[in-house]
Scaffold this active site. Structure first.
Site: not given
Length: 342
Positions: A246-248
């Site tokens: 997922g993001h980050n």
């Protein structure tokens, strides 16, 4: 002014006054309406010209310390905003920030495939049939790109990489000796939504994906770009097929992720961590250096470095085994008692 989204991937749109912005996003400017703003940013990263928002009272210290030109807050938090910041008030702070971001940042579109000569470093780069090249992309010498792969605008790919067929790469910086197997999806927008009166709205994802040297990504695996900061995969990390990151997320060096592993957003993973197949990790957690996550484990809390965790919810391996044995004994004893009663 803050650094802002990478201009290789995102176009900056014209600045406007706080009052004009508030009107465009359906909010009220209660202070500093004539101040000019030109970008969005998180509270901690915001600088002159940036708009930030307070989404949770846990982040009040970040609000009071922010250097943002304008903050979007709910009415009770107005007094906590810095005295020199313009203030926009709304009951939907994250949704308002998301709407504002669309007015200042626009992903550079892929409108045509540019000639290979504009992209490749030299004649050692091999592009198989059907490769699509976005403007401003660069591909280093010795790299091979498989058929029907799409390399988006501004993407930078290093030397001696192998990119399989039907791969999509966008909003990404890729190091040397990276392997992306068929169907990998690099740089798609992370999963972010904000509640509003009209239902959830997408939060624009303004970050990048960084794949460091020697990374391998398996077939049909997905690595989302950051919401604002970057998603980073460390050197020599090996990712199997059908993995979701997922993001980050920030993944360390020399990690191994078996098939169907799922890493939620904003997870930090140390170096030399191993994930068994179908392991899952909740968002905003930290996995320490050298940890081991067993196949099928569901991680819902931080894991200290060097430990092996298993089960759902995941726990230290010895504890998991003791509990499993105890449950088996209880079940076996109950079965014997019921048999005697019959």
């Amino acid at each position: 002014m803050g650094q802002g989204p990478d201009t290789r991937f995102f176009e900056r749109l014209p600045a406007m006054t706080v009052a004009a912005l508030a009107d465009r996003i359906g909010c009220e400017a209660v202070r500093g309406g004539d101040r000019m703003v030109s970008a969005v940013a998180p509270l901690a990263a915001a600088g002159e010209g940036d708009i930030a928002f307070l989404g949770d009272r846990r982040f009040l210290p970040a609000l009071t310390a922010t250097r943002a030109a304008c903050v979007i807050v709910a009415a009770p938090a107005v007094e906590a905003a810095p005295a020199d910041a313009a203030v926009i008030v709304t009951g939907e702070t994250q949704a308002a920030w998301a709407r504002a971001s669309l007015l200042f940042h626009r992903a550079i579109p892929l409108t045509r495939s540019v000639p290979p000569a504009e992209v490749v470093e030299d004649e050692t780069v091999v592009l198989e049939p059907g490769v699509v090249l976005g403007g401003g992309a660069r591909i280093g010498r010795g790299t091979r790109v498989g058929s029907n792969t799409v390399i988006g605008p501004g993407v930078q790919i290093g030397r001696d990489c192998v990119v399989g067929s039907n791969v999509t790469i966008g909003f990404a910086l890729v190091g040397d000796r990276v392997r992306l197997l068929a169907g990998a999806r690099i740089g798609e927008p992370g999963f972010g939504a904000a509640g509003s009166r009209t239902g959830p709205i997408d939060v624009p994802q303004l970050g990048r994906v960084i794949l460091q040297d020697g990374v391998s990504v398996g077939a049909n695996s997905c690595i989302d770009r950051g919401a604002y900061a970057d998603t980073v995969i460390g050197e020599n990390t090996k990712i199997d097929n059908l993995v979701m990151i997922g993001h980050n997320c920030v993944i360390g060096r020399n990690c191994l992720m078996a098939a169907n592993t799922g890493i939620s957003g904003s997870v930090t993973v140390g170096d030399n961590v191993i994930f068994g197949g179908k392991a899952g990790v909740g968002d905003h957690l930290k996995i320490g250096e050298g940890a081991r996550v067993a196949a099928g484990a569901g991680v819902l809390q931080d894991i200290p470095g060097g430990e092996t965790w298993s089960g759902y919810p995941a726990k230290p391996l010895r504890q998991f085994l003791r509990e499993t044995i105890w449950l088996a004994k209880q079940a076996s004893g109950k079965a014997r008692r019921e048999s005697r009663n019959d």
